[in-house]
Each structure stands twice: as structure tokens, then as C-alpha cells.
Design a protein around this motif. Structure first.
Motif, short mmCIF file in Angstrom:
data_model
loop_
_atom_site.label_atom_id
_atom_site.label_comp_id
_atom_site.label_asym_id
_atom_site.label_seq_id
_atom_site.Cartn_x
_atom_site.Cartn_y
_atom_site.Cartn_z
N THR A 227 21.56 -25.83 -0.08
CA THR A 227 22.25 -24.93 -0.98
C THR A 227 22.59 -23.63 -0.27
OG1 THR A 227 21.21 -25.81 -2.98
CG2 THR A 227 22.06 -23.58 -3.11
N THR B 64 25.89 -26.70 -3.58
CA THR B 64 24.78 -27.59 -3.24
C THR B 64 25.35 -28.88 -2.68
OG1 THR B 64 23.36 -26.63 -4.94
CG2 THR B 64 22.75 -28.79 -4.10
N SER C 227 19.47 -32.34 1.27
CA SER C 227 20.32 -31.48 0.44
C SER C 227 20.18 -30.05 0.96
CB SER C 227 19.93 -31.55 -1.04
OG SER C 227 18.65 -30.98 -1.25
#
Length: 220
Positions: free
Chosen positions: A83, A107, A81
Motif C-alpha cells: 500500500t 493497494t 500486497s
């Protein structure tokens, strides 16, 4: 309007009125930045590090040394992930608890794989350089084969994502609006200053047009 489907992974719970799953809106947030915060697990510890990136479609490219702990951990996990956030203003309210910020954040969640074929790596690094500054790739020397071999290039395919955006003013308690306390926004932006030539630059090498174009597009 194309949107990412919502799931427990990407659904915004707190402040859901500020959430967006619109693909174009999320891509605009990504294209306005160059640094993303990448999260990974190393020996059971959660770590988050800033990384420069390039975007093409739903693919994000990262690169580093073949010994890069973060990239090798991501490849082991096969998912990641990231962001990206832009701070747009300080929101100064009449009470401390109502102070806030205006921002745009995205995100991303998806799968990770290594690019090993030289033409794929070259194309990914071109994307990275063009994301940093359009036109820069054609103004630098070509990479040596051994440089390309030493570089680990990772492709992150965005499978789902969400954005969260605050772009409004002060939200105080009704009874506080009459208080003699200044409230409002302090807008913030990142700007470019005039380019500074390297002190080892060869004689008669002038600042190239693509650098000046970037400066003129991003100066105050």
C-alpha cells in the motif's frame, strides 16, 4: 480508460464511492511516492514494513540484503500486497466524529519472483534509482559485481489493485453548520529543502544539476 477487474481481493467495500480501479490513476499515486508498506507473514505473525520501491509498467522492484527476512518471506509465499498512501489535508469538522483526512492511497496485489540474471538486476536497480530521483543513476559510480551479487532483487508484478481517494471538504451534520466552531482544511505536502553537501565531499564537487532539478521541482 483501462481498469483492474474487481474481485473480493481488491474491491473497496467501505467508502466505495471513493474507490477507483483506474490503472493510470493508481500509477500516478505510485509515481508520486517512493515508500510503500509491504505486508508479509513470518512464522505465523503478520508484519508490515515500509520499503522504498521503483515502478516500471505493472512491475514494482524491491531490493535488500540476501538475508532480508521480509524479501525471503515474500519469495517463499510467491505473492504479496503493498500500500502507498499520501496524506493531503487534515479535515477539521464541527464535531469530533466528522474529523477526517484527505488522502490518496493505492493497494496492490500480485506475484513475486527473484531476479537473478545480472542484466535484469541492473535494470531493476536503475528503475529504483530513477524512481527516487531522475538522473541520479548517471551521476554515481557503477556497481561492483560483488555488490550486485550480495543484493537480493525482487520483482512484484501487479495483477490487481484498487485506489481510495478523499479530496473533498468538511461533511458535518446539517444542524451543526450554524455552530460557532471553526471548520475547514489544513492542506499538507511533502517538500524538499535545499541540498546539504556531505562533509566528506571531495573539494570542488558541486551539487549536480539533477539534484538541483529535484529540489526546484519539490521546494515550497
Amino acid at each position: 480508460m483501462k481498469e483492474y477487474s474487481q474481485s473480493k481481493l481488491n474491491r473497496v467495500k467501505r467508502g466505495h464511492n471513493r474507490a477507483s480501479y483506474d490503472v493510470d490513476k493508481i500509477n500516478n499515486i505510485l509515481d508520486a511516492g517512493f515508500i510503500g508498506y509491504v505486508s508479509y507473514i513470518y512464522k505465523g505473525k503478520a508484519i508490515s514494513l515500509p520499503m522504498a520501491y521503483g515502478r516500471k509498467g505493472q512491475e514494482i522492484y524491491l531490493h535488500g540484503s540476501r538475508a532480508n527476512r521480509m524479501l525471503t518471506s515474500l519469495l517463499d509465499a510467491k505473492e504479496m500486497s503493498m500500500t502507498v498512501m499520501h496524506l493531503d489535508a487534515l479535515v477539521l469538522a464541527r464535531s469530533g466524529l466528522h474529523h477526517s483526512v484527505n488522502y490518496r492511497s493505492a493497494t496492490l496485489f500480485g506475484s513475486v519472483e527473484e531476479l537473478s540474471e545480472p542484466l535484469e538486476k541492473d535494470a531493476a536497480l536503475f528503475c529504483f534509482m530513477e524512481h527516487m530521483m531522475k538522473g541520479r543513476w548517471d551521476g554515481i559510480r557503477p556497481m561492483h559485481p560483488e555488490e550486485l551479487e550480495r543484493t537480493l532483487v525482487v520483482k512484484f508484478t501487479i495483477e490487481t489493485a484498487s485506489a481510495k481517494i478523499r479530496d473533498v471538504g468538511v461533511a458535518d451534520e446539517p444542524e451543526d453548520y450554524a455552530l460557532p466552531v471553526w471548520a475547514g482544511l489544513v492542506p499538507l505536502q511533502q517538500v524538499a529543502l535545499h541540498p546539504i553537501s556531505d562533509d566528506k565531499l571531495a573539494k570542488d564537487v558541486e551539487i549536480p544539476a539533477h539534484v538541483l532539478d529535484f529540489y526546484n521541482a519539490n521546494k515550497l
